[in-house]
Design a protein around this motif. Structure first.
Motif, PDB file in Angstrom:
ATOM      1  N   VAL A 106       0.848  -1.190   0.000  1.00  0.00           N
ATOM      2  CA  VAL A 106       0.000   0.000   0.000  1.00  0.00           C
ATOM      3  C   VAL A 106       0.882   1.238   0.000  1.00  0.00           C
ATOM      4  O   VAL A 106       1.721   1.393   0.882  1.00  0.00           O
TER       5      VAL A 106
ATOM      6  N   LEU B 183      -4.345  -0.364   9.177  1.00  0.00           N
ATOM      7  CA  LEU B 183      -5.561  -1.029   8.692  1.00  0.00           C
ATOM      8  C   LEU B 183      -6.462  -0.020   8.006  1.00  0.00           C
ATOM      9  O   LEU B 183      -7.061  -0.309   6.965  1.00  0.00           O
ATOM     10  N   ASP B 184      -6.540   1.173   8.613  1.00  0.00           N
ATOM     11  CA  ASP B 184      -7.336   2.227   7.997  1.00  0.00           C
ATOM     12  C   ASP B 184      -6.850   2.516   6.593  1.00  0.00           C
ATOM     13  O   ASP B 184      -7.635   2.610   5.648  1.00  0.00           O
TER      14      ASP B 184
ATOM     15  N   ILE C 281      -5.088   0.658   4.669  1.00  0.00           N
ATOM     16  CA  ILE C 281      -5.325  -0.478   3.774  1.00  0.00           C
ATOM     17  C   ILE C 281      -6.759  -0.467   3.275  1.00  0.00           C
ATOM     18  O   ILE C 281      -7.042  -0.657   2.085  1.00  0.00           O
ATOM     19  N   ILE C 282      -7.674  -0.216   4.210  1.00  0.00           N
ATOM     20  CA  ILE C 282      -9.088  -0.200   3.829  1.00  0.00           C
ATOM     21  C   ILE C 282      -9.337   0.891   2.800  1.00  0.00           C
ATOM     22  O   ILE C 282     -10.015   0.679   1.786  1.00  0.00           O
TER      23      ILE C 282
ATOM     24  N   TYR D  32      -7.258   2.160   0.774  1.00  0.00           N
ATOM     25  CA  TYR D  32      -6.635   1.824  -0.500  1.00  0.00           C
ATOM     26  C   TYR D  32      -7.490   0.843  -1.277  1.00  0.00           C
ATOM     27  O   TYR D  32      -7.693   1.002  -2.485  1.00  0.00           O
ATOM     28  N   VAL D  33      -7.984  -0.165  -0.579  1.00  0.00           N
ATOM     29  CA  VAL D  33      -8.832  -1.143  -1.262  1.00  0.00           C
ATOM     30  C   VAL D  33     -10.069  -0.463  -1.818  1.00  0.00           C
ATOM     31  O   VAL D  33     -10.476  -0.698  -2.967  1.00  0.00           O
ATOM     32  N   GLN D  34     -10.652   0.415  -0.998  1.00  0.00           N
ATOM     33  CA  GLN D  34     -11.846   1.113  -1.466  1.00  0.00           C
ATOM     34  C   GLN D  34     -11.526   1.966  -2.694  1.00  0.00           C
ATOM     35  O   GLN D  34     -12.303   1.984  -3.657  1.00  0.00           O
TER      36      GLN D  34
ATOM     37  N   LEU E 111      -9.210   1.531  -4.832  1.00  0.00           N
ATOM     38  CA  LEU E 111      -8.983   0.672  -5.997  1.00  0.00           C
ATOM     39  C   LEU E 111     -10.305   0.201  -6.582  1.00  0.00           C
ATOM     40  O   LEU E 111     -10.495   0.199  -7.805  1.00  0.00           O
ATOM     41  N   GLN E 112     -11.209  -0.173  -5.682  1.00  0.00           N
ATOM     42  CA  GLN E 112     -12.507  -0.641  -6.181  1.00  0.00           C
ATOM     43  C   GLN E 112     -13.239   0.485  -6.893  1.00  0.00           C
ATOM     44  O   GLN E 112     -13.887   0.279  -7.926  1.00  0.00           O
TER      45      GLN E 112
ATOM     46  N   GLN F 193     -11.826   2.929  -8.380  1.00  0.00           N
ATOM     47  CA  GLN F 193     -11.144   3.137  -9.665  1.00  0.00           C
ATOM     48  C   GLN F 193     -11.634   2.155 -10.710  1.00  0.00           C
ATOM     49  O   GLN F 193     -11.852   2.528 -11.867  1.00  0.00           O
ATOM     50  N   VAL F 194     -11.807   0.923 -10.275  1.00  0.00           N
ATOM     51  CA  VAL F 194     -12.322  -0.080 -11.216  1.00  0.00           C
ATOM     52  C   VAL F 194     -13.693   0.341 -11.705  1.00  0.00           C
ATOM     53  O   VAL F 194     -13.991   0.286 -12.912  1.00  0.00           O
ATOM     54  N   GLU F 195     -14.492   0.832 -10.783  1.00  0.00           N
ATOM     55  CA  GLU F 195     -15.832   1.261 -11.159  1.00  0.00           C
ATOM     56  C   GLU F 195     -15.773   2.417 -12.158  1.00  0.00           C
ATOM     57  O   GLU F 195     -16.445   2.414 -13.190  1.00  0.00           O
TER      58      GLU F 195
ATOM     59  N   LEU G  28     -13.330   3.322 -14.067  1.00  0.00           N
ATOM     60  CA  LEU G  28     -12.773   2.936 -15.361  1.00  0.00           C
ATOM     61  C   LEU G  28     -13.782   2.148 -16.177  1.00  0.00           C
ATOM     62  O   LEU G  28     -13.832   2.290 -17.408  1.00  0.00           O
TER      63      LEU G  28
END
Lengths: 161, 421
Positions: free
Chosen positions: B246, B259-260, B262-263, B265-267, B269-270, B272-274, B276
């Motif tokens: 991360v 952890l915050d 990381i969360i 970052y995952v959000q 990324l998700q 970003q996928v949306e 894109l």
């Protein structure tokens, strides 16, 4: 062990992701090409579908060896089954969908969860994991997602030229 | 010593207990591939004296020359010397009668009576099932005894469990990666994977891990708190790895903050996928493809993606077909490197760096590296067999001589290693 996989085959993974994703996109385009309307609803639907395609391509490329990819694949499969059933009896469709949405809303805003639980909700299949495996899966999931984002970025750039 | 002697007695009781082998035992026995290998050597050299050494060598060289189709075979053979080397290292380091050494020696002695007609070493290289079964049955038996012995000591049991779990995970990974690999390679993969986890334990040499888990002064020693400590260590390890993944997570200290991050970052990324996917959906209808276009596009994509790869690997136009074999070939190379004992002195980061440097070049130098390593390793295996052959005679005279002989093999193997290094 995760480190090895990530550092070694970033490129191979990227290519695998891209290949699957592109093939799915093409399939979609073939089926959708006659009614290429650009209303907002249509675009939203299509984006939803592309998102699903992205996740499925990711999960397929990773295969069943990771818990998160297994969870995604399972979700996709059950979803496909669900949809095929829905198509058969199209009357029940709208009611059930409403129910599903309600359930999602109930789960998500329940707010002040611990961080681990929040992470569990984000990582597919994370609900049944203990902390150790959750972190491991998260690491893999993050690397895969980052790769997928890169792939999609390249594709989008290529198209928008 | 004290513990080892009753074990020897147990082992000498013969294969009567081998009937109640469970599946669990098999998993453990699998971890003990390396002593079995040595047993195999032993049995082979016992029966056939020096006769089969030359054919074995010739066969392996033929295998080396034989190209990819016999690659797996070559690997199994060339991996064979590893146990010797890995055993040699701890021996070299400890230079005394450690527990592990005793165990090893005993499993060897136990292998002598039941192996009625073990095949020559060259047959062993081809993973012939009956031979493996014989030796593995012995290995299981001896290990079971060992385990029973260990049950008296809660510390060791706790450590044992954790190590089992870890190895299970590793084994799973190994199987999914290359299904055709033999369990020898698998085992070695385990070791290399484990070294990356800072535990730097050769799968046989549990010594460092044992010390690692052991309670320090003033810490609780019951199995629960030991297990808890292991778990916490694992978690912190993974957190460290995630920290590397991360971006911007390096500055944050404390698990909660990480952890915050990381969360988030995952959000992101998700999202970003949306985003894109929306972008792609918007772009979609303007373009119409046909299939020929697809291939051109894919090629373009590859060309784009290789320079765009931010990891900074100097990739020469490798196709996906090229990269996969390269990966396959890389693994043995890594194993060889790991087995040469280079990682013994290194800490985790150095090891990682090494791997990265190995992973960067194209496949061709790796193959050369492989073959050269194998050719270097092969003579050492014959050496091993020779030495063990000598000692085998001593075994027939009296079993007690085997104990002094143990460090001797270690030193010889060490000299071999020095020659290689």
């Amino acid at each position: 062990m995760a480190t090895k996989g990530v550092t070694l085959n970033t490129n191979a993974r990227k290519i695998r992701f891209a290949r699957r994703f592109i093939s799915i996109l093409l399939k979609m385009r073939k089926t959708r090409s006659p009614c290429s309307s650009s209303s907002i609803e249509d675009v939203r639907k299509r984006s939803q579908r592309i998102k699903i395609a992205a996740y499925s391509s990711m999960a397929h490329a990773v295969g069943p060896r990771r818990a998160w990819s297994r969870a995604v694949l399972f979700k996709l499969r059950s979803r496909a089954r669900h949809q095929s059933m829905m198509k058969r009896r199209s009357f029940g469709l709208q009611k059930k969908r409403v129910v599903v949405v309600k359930n999602n809303n109930d789960i998500i805003p329940s707010g002040q969860l611990s961080q681990a639980d929040r992470l569990r909700q984000l990582v597919p299949g994370g609900k049944a994991m203990d902390m150790c495996s959750l972190l491991e899966e998260t690491a893999d999931y993050i690397s895969c997602l980052a790769t997928q984002v890169k792939v999609m970025q390249t594709i989008a750039d290529h198209f928008s030229k | 010593m004290n513990r080892a002697l009753p074990e020897m007695l147990h082992c000498l009781n013969g294969p009567a207990t081998s009937t109640d082998m469970t599946v669990l035992e098999r998993q453990r026995a699998r971890m003990k591939w390396q002593p079995q290998e040595q047993q195999g050597y032993f049995g082979g050299s016992d029966q056939f004296a020096g006769l089969f050494l030359e054919p074995g060598q010739v066969g392996s060289f033929q295998g080396l020359l034989g190209g990819e189709s016999v690659l797996g075979e070559v690997l199994t053979r060339s991996v064979k010397p590893d146990p010797g080397l890995e055993n040699g290292w701890p021996e070299l380091l400890n230079m005394g009668f450690t527990e592990f050494d005793m165990n090893c020696a005993i499993s060897r002695t136990s292998s002598c009576p039941p192996t009625v007609a073990p095949p020559p070493p060259e047959a062993k290289g081809k993973v012939s099932p009956p031979a493996e079964k014989v030796s593995s049955a012995v290995g299981r038996e001896s290990f079971k005894k060992r385990k029973a012995d260990k049950l008296q000591n809660t510390k060791v049991v706790a450590e044992d469990d954790s190590k089992d779990k870890r190895s299970k995970v590793c084994a799973e990974e190994g199987e999914s990666k290359i299904t055709e690999q033999t369990s020898n390679k698998d085992n070695n993969r385990e070791t290399s994977a484990d070294t990356s986890k800072e535990n730097s334990k050769a799968s046989e040499a549990q010594k460092p891990d044992y010390i690692h888990v052991r309670a320090r002064r003033g810490q609780a020693t019951d199995s629960h708190s030991l297990a808890e400590r292991v778990r916490r260590e694992k978690i912190s390890e993974r957190m460290k790895y995630l920290q590397d993944l991360v971006p911007g997570c390096n500055k944050i200290t404390g698990k909660a903050g990480m952890l915050d991050e990381i969360i988030n970052y995952v959000q992101s990324l998700q999202r970003q996928v949306e985003f894109l996917s929306m972008k792609l959906a918007a772009v979609n209808p303007r373009l119409d493809f046909n299939i020929e276009d697809l291939f051109a596009k894919e090629l373009l994509l590859y060309q784009q993606m290789f320079p765009a790869c931010s990891t900074g690997f100097p990739t020469i136009g490798m196709s996906s077909e090229m990269t996969n074999p390269a990966y396959l070939q890389f693994n043995p190379a890594q194993q060889v490197v790991a087995c040469c004992g280079l990682d013994m002195g290194m800490n985790n980061t150095a090891d990682m760096g090494l791997r990265r440097t190995i992973s960067t070049p194209a496949s061709i130098p790796e193959t050369y590296l492989d073959s050269s390593c194998f050719t270097q390793l092969q003579p050492s295996s014959t050496w091993d067999a020779d030495v063990q052959n000598l000692f085998n005679l001593e075994f027939h005279q009296g079993r007690s001589i085997s104990f002094p002989s143990q460090p001797f093999t270690g030193s010889i193997e060490a000299s071999n290693l020095k020659m290689e290094l």
